[in-house]
Scaffold this motif. Structure first.
Motif, PDB file in Angstrom:
ATOM      1  N   LEU A  57       4.436   2.549 -15.439  1.00 44.52           N
ATOM      2  CA  LEU A  57       4.699   3.543 -14.399  1.00 44.52           C
ATOM      3  C   LEU A  57       3.493   4.451 -14.177  1.00 44.52           C
ATOM      4  O   LEU A  57       3.194   4.823 -13.042  1.00 44.52           O
ATOM      5  CB  LEU A  57       5.945   4.356 -14.749  1.00 44.52           C
ATOM      6  CG  LEU A  57       7.267   3.611 -14.611  1.00 44.52           C
ATOM      7  CD1 LEU A  57       8.413   4.404 -15.206  1.00 44.52           C
ATOM      8  CD2 LEU A  57       7.545   3.294 -13.147  1.00 44.52           C
ATOM      9  N   ALA A  58       2.788   4.798 -15.236  1.00 48.74           N
ATOM     10  CA  ALA A  58       1.573   5.606 -15.092  1.00 48.74           C
ATOM     11  C   ALA A  58       0.495   4.823 -14.344  1.00 48.74           C
ATOM     12  O   ALA A  58      -0.204   5.370 -13.476  1.00 48.74           O
ATOM     13  CB  ALA A  58       1.072   6.049 -16.462  1.00 48.74           C
ATOM     14  N   LEU A  59       0.356   3.546 -14.665  1.00 45.75           N
ATOM     15  CA  LEU A  59      -0.600   2.687 -13.965  1.00 45.75           C
ATOM     16  C   LEU A  59      -0.227   2.568 -12.492  1.00 45.75           C
ATOM     17  O   LEU A  59      -1.097   2.628 -11.609  1.00 45.75           O
ATOM     18  CB  LEU A  59      -0.639   1.306 -14.620  1.00 45.75           C
ATOM     19  CG  LEU A  59      -1.576   0.285 -13.997  1.00 45.75           C
ATOM     20  CD1 LEU A  59      -3.020   0.725 -14.187  1.00 45.75           C
ATOM     21  CD2 LEU A  59      -1.352  -1.087 -14.617  1.00 45.75           C
ATOM     22  N   PHE A  60       1.044   2.423 -12.202  1.00 43.85           N
ATOM     23  CA  PHE A  60       1.509   2.356 -10.820  1.00 43.85           C
ATOM     24  C   PHE A  60       1.167   3.638 -10.070  1.00 43.85           C
ATOM     25  O   PHE A  60       0.662   3.597  -8.943  1.00 43.85           O
ATOM     26  CB  PHE A  60       3.026   2.111 -10.788  1.00 43.85           C
ATOM     27  CG  PHE A  60       3.708   2.654  -9.577  1.00 43.85           C
ATOM     28  CD1 PHE A  60       3.530   2.065  -8.341  1.00 43.85           C
ATOM     29  CD2 PHE A  60       4.524   3.771  -9.665  1.00 43.85           C
ATOM     30  CE1 PHE A  60       4.153   2.587  -7.213  1.00 43.85           C
ATOM     31  CE2 PHE A  60       5.152   4.285  -8.552  1.00 43.85           C
ATOM     32  CZ  PHE A  60       4.971   3.693  -7.324  1.00 43.85           C
ATOM     33  N   ALA A  61       1.469   4.784 -10.668  1.00 45.83           N
ATOM     34  CA  ALA A  61       1.200   6.063  -9.995  1.00 45.83           C
ATOM     35  C   ALA A  61      -0.291   6.234  -9.731  1.00 45.83           C
ATOM     36  O   ALA A  61      -0.693   6.652  -8.638  1.00 45.83           O
ATOM     37  CB  ALA A  61       1.735   7.212 -10.839  1.00 45.83           C
ATOM     38  N   ARG A  62      -1.123   5.900 -10.707  1.00 51.62           N
ATOM     39  CA  ARG A  62      -2.572   6.011 -10.514  1.00 51.62           C
ATOM     40  C   ARG A  62      -3.049   5.085  -9.402  1.00 51.62           C
ATOM     41  O   ARG A  62      -3.814   5.468  -8.532  1.00 51.62           O
ATOM     42  CB  ARG A  62      -3.300   5.682 -11.808  1.00 51.62           C
ATOM     43  CG  ARG A  62      -4.806   5.910 -11.723  1.00 51.62           C
ATOM     44  CD  ARG A  62      -5.483   5.207 -12.852  1.00 51.62           C
ATOM     45  NE  ARG A  62      -5.361   3.777 -12.588  1.00 51.62           N
ATOM     46  CZ  ARG A  62      -6.323   2.900 -12.783  1.00 51.62           C
ATOM     47  NH1 ARG A  62      -7.454   3.280 -13.278  1.00 51.62           N
ATOM     48  NH2 ARG A  62      -6.144   1.632 -12.510  1.00 51.62           N
ATOM     49  N   GLY A  63      -2.587   3.846  -9.416  1.00 44.78           N
ATOM     50  CA  GLY A  63      -2.995   2.881  -8.403  1.00 44.78           C
ATOM     51  C   GLY A  63      -2.531   3.267  -7.015  1.00 44.78           C
ATOM     52  O   GLY A  63      -3.268   3.114  -6.034  1.00 44.78           O
ATOM     53  N   LEU A  64      -1.307   3.782  -6.911  1.00 41.60           N
ATOM     54  CA  LEU A  64      -0.787   4.197  -5.612  1.00 41.60           C
ATOM     55  C   LEU A  64      -1.579   5.370  -5.060  1.00 41.60           C
ATOM     56  O   LEU A  64      -1.967   5.371  -3.884  1.00 41.60           O
ATOM     57  CB  LEU A  64       0.699   4.553  -5.730  1.00 41.60           C
ATOM     58  CG  LEU A  64       1.398   4.973  -4.442  1.00 41.60           C
ATOM     59  CD1 LEU A  64       1.389   3.821  -3.448  1.00 41.60           C
ATOM     60  CD2 LEU A  64       2.807   5.437  -4.723  1.00 41.60           C
ATOM     61  N   VAL A  65      -1.839   6.364  -5.889  1.00 40.52           N
ATOM     62  CA  VAL A  65      -2.612   7.529  -5.436  1.00 40.52           C
ATOM     63  C   VAL A  65      -4.021   7.110  -5.038  1.00 40.52           C
ATOM     64  O   VAL A  65      -4.522   7.512  -3.972  1.00 40.52           O
ATOM     65  CB  VAL A  65      -2.627   8.625  -6.527  1.00 40.52           C
ATOM     66  CG1 VAL A  65      -3.638   9.704  -6.204  1.00 40.52           C
ATOM     67  CG2 VAL A  65      -1.245   9.219  -6.687  1.00 40.52           C
ATOM     68  N   ASN A  66      -4.686   6.307  -5.863  1.00 36.77           N
ATOM     69  CA  ASN A  66      -6.047   5.854  -5.520  1.00 36.77           C
ATOM     70  C   ASN A  66      -6.048   5.048  -4.227  1.00 36.77           C
ATOM     71  O   ASN A  66      -6.948   5.190  -3.395  1.00 36.77           O
ATOM     72  CB  ASN A  66      -6.647   5.027  -6.661  1.00 36.77           C
ATOM     73  CG  ASN A  66      -7.002   5.870  -7.854  1.00 36.77           C
ATOM     74  OD1 ASN A  66      -7.097   7.089  -7.766  1.00 36.77           O
ATOM     75  ND2 ASN A  66      -7.185   5.223  -8.995  1.00 36.77           N
ATOM     76  N   SER A  67      -5.062   4.204  -4.050  1.00 33.65           N
ATOM     77  CA  SER A  67      -4.978   3.383  -2.853  1.00 33.65           C
ATOM     78  C   SER A  67      -4.753   4.247  -1.615  1.00 33.65           C
ATOM     79  O   SER A  67      -5.364   4.015  -0.568  1.00 33.65           O
ATOM     80  CB  SER A  67      -3.851   2.367  -3.019  1.00 33.65           C
ATOM     81  OG  SER A  67      -3.784   1.525  -1.913  1.00 33.65           O
ATOM     82  N   VAL A  69      -5.553   7.477  -1.283  1.00 34.57           N
ATOM     83  CA  VAL A  69      -6.772   8.267  -1.060  1.00 34.57           C
ATOM     84  C   VAL A  69      -7.826   7.415  -0.367  1.00 34.57           C
ATOM     85  O   VAL A  69      -8.477   7.859   0.594  1.00 34.57           O
ATOM     86  CB  VAL A  69      -7.306   8.850  -2.395  1.00 34.57           C
ATOM     87  CG1 VAL A  69      -8.718   9.392  -2.239  1.00 34.57           C
ATOM     88  CG2 VAL A  69      -6.371   9.936  -2.892  1.00 34.57           C
ATOM     89  N   ASP A  70      -7.995   6.180  -0.831  1.00 33.83           N
ATOM     90  CA  ASP A  70      -8.949   5.279  -0.181  1.00 33.83           C
ATOM     91  C   ASP A  70      -8.544   4.986   1.254  1.00 33.83           C
ATOM     92  O   ASP A  70      -9.388   4.926   2.153  1.00 33.83           O
ATOM     93  CB  ASP A  70      -9.069   3.962  -0.953  1.00 33.83           C
ATOM     94  CG  ASP A  70      -9.751   4.123  -2.298  1.00 33.83           C
ATOM     95  OD1 ASP A  70     -10.388   5.179  -2.515  1.00 33.83           O
ATOM     96  OD2 ASP A  70      -9.620   3.204  -3.140  1.00 33.83           O
ATOM     97  N   GLY A  75      -9.907   6.493   6.926  1.00 31.67           N
ATOM     98  CA  GLY A  75      -9.319   6.633   8.250  1.00 31.67           C
ATOM     99  C   GLY A  75      -8.646   5.362   8.737  1.00 31.67           C
ATOM    100  O   GLY A  75      -8.412   5.198   9.931  1.00 31.67           O
ATOM    101  N   ALA A  76      -8.300   4.470   7.802  1.00 32.53           N
ATOM    102  CA  ALA A  76      -7.677   3.199   8.180  1.00 32.53           C
ATOM    103  C   ALA A  76      -6.191   3.405   8.466  1.00 32.53           C
ATOM    104  O   ALA A  76      -5.562   4.332   7.970  1.00 32.53           O
ATOM    105  CB  ALA A  76      -7.866   2.182   7.075  1.00 32.53           C
ATOM    106  N   THR A  77      -5.648   2.524   9.279  1.00 28.98           N
ATOM    107  CA  THR A  77      -4.219   2.580   9.589  1.00 28.98           C
ATOM    108  C   THR A  77      -3.457   1.416   8.972  1.00 28.98           C
ATOM    109  O   THR A  77      -2.239   1.390   9.029  1.00 28.98           O
ATOM    110  CB  THR A  77      -4.011   2.566  11.121  1.00 28.98           C
ATOM    111  OG1 THR A  77      -4.632   1.401  11.653  1.00 28.98           O
ATOM    112  CG2 THR A  77      -4.601   3.814  11.741  1.00 28.98           C
ATOM    113  N   GLY A  80      -1.844  -2.340   4.159  1.00 26.97           N
ATOM    114  CA  GLY A  80      -1.858  -3.553   3.337  1.00 26.97           C
ATOM    115  C   GLY A  80      -2.227  -3.323   1.882  1.00 26.97           C
ATOM    116  O   GLY A  80      -1.567  -3.851   0.980  1.00 26.97           O
ATOM    117  N   PRO A  81      -3.276  -2.520   1.573  1.00 27.47           N
ATOM    118  CA  PRO A  81      -3.633  -2.290   0.162  1.00 27.47           C
ATOM    119  C   PRO A  81      -2.589  -1.495  -0.624  1.00 27.47           C
ATOM    120  O   PRO A  81      -2.583  -1.515  -1.846  1.00 27.47           O
ATOM    121  CB  PRO A  81      -4.941  -1.508   0.243  1.00 27.47           C
ATOM    122  CG  PRO A  81      -5.481  -1.744   1.616  1.00 27.47           C
ATOM    123  CD  PRO A  81      -4.291  -2.001   2.485  1.00 27.47           C
TER     124      PRO A  81
END
Length: 160
Positions: A57-67, A69-70, A75-77, A80-81
């Motif tokens: 769950l910690a890995l998921f939260a980190r990956g979701l936030v990083n994704s 932010v990226d 400025g992408a719409t 998919g990531p």
């Protein structure tokens, strides 16, 4: 034996108690394994997965936030990531909800199986004893202990 970084000398009675604890634990696990190895393996797997879930769950939260932010930083719409992270979060949340139920079911089934096994073993042993054994006052304590739901104490070993 070392406790809190200091060597502690055990008395002979403590060695004997430790020996009996290890010996009885091995016998209990062997009996559980012989009774239903599938359920015991499942319970061990559930415990392992329940221990790993918080890290997932910690890995998921980190990956979701990083994704995110990226995604918003560029400025992408296209989302998919982000979708694999959302799927991972759904699967981990589902696993976190199902694991306690599966563990409870497995424990209940194992308790029933071990109850049948231990009761059968006690009855088989009692059938081999001489009738005079049951009439002997010295044997009454053993008989009373055998009548007091022996299997429940047995399953508390694996439950706790």
């Amino acid at each position: 034996m070392i406790v809190d970084g200091e060597r502690v000398k055990l008395r002979p009675t403590e060695y004997r108690l430790l020996y009996h604890l290890v010996n009885n634990a091995g016998w209990a696990l062997k009996t559980f394994w012989q009774t239903n190895p599938t359920l015991l393996s499942g319970m061990l797997a559930f415990a392992l997965v329940r221990g790993i879930l918080p890290a997932g769950l910690a890995l998921f939260a980190r990956g979701l936030v990083n994704s995110l932010v990226d995604l918003f930083g560029a400025g992408a719409t296209d989302i998919g990531p982000v979708i694999p992270w959302l799927v991972m979060g759904f699967v981990l949340t589902l696993a976190e909800a199902v694991m306690p139920l599966a563990h409870k079911y497995s424990l209940s089934r194992l308790r029933d199986d071990i109850n049948i096994r231990v009761t059968g073993d006690i009855l088989d042993h009692a059938a081999k004893l001489d009738l005079a054994f049951f009439e002997d006052p010295d044997s009454q304590r053993v008989v009373e202990r055998a009548q007091q739901n022996t299997a429940e104490r047995f399953t508390s070993f694996i439950q706790d």
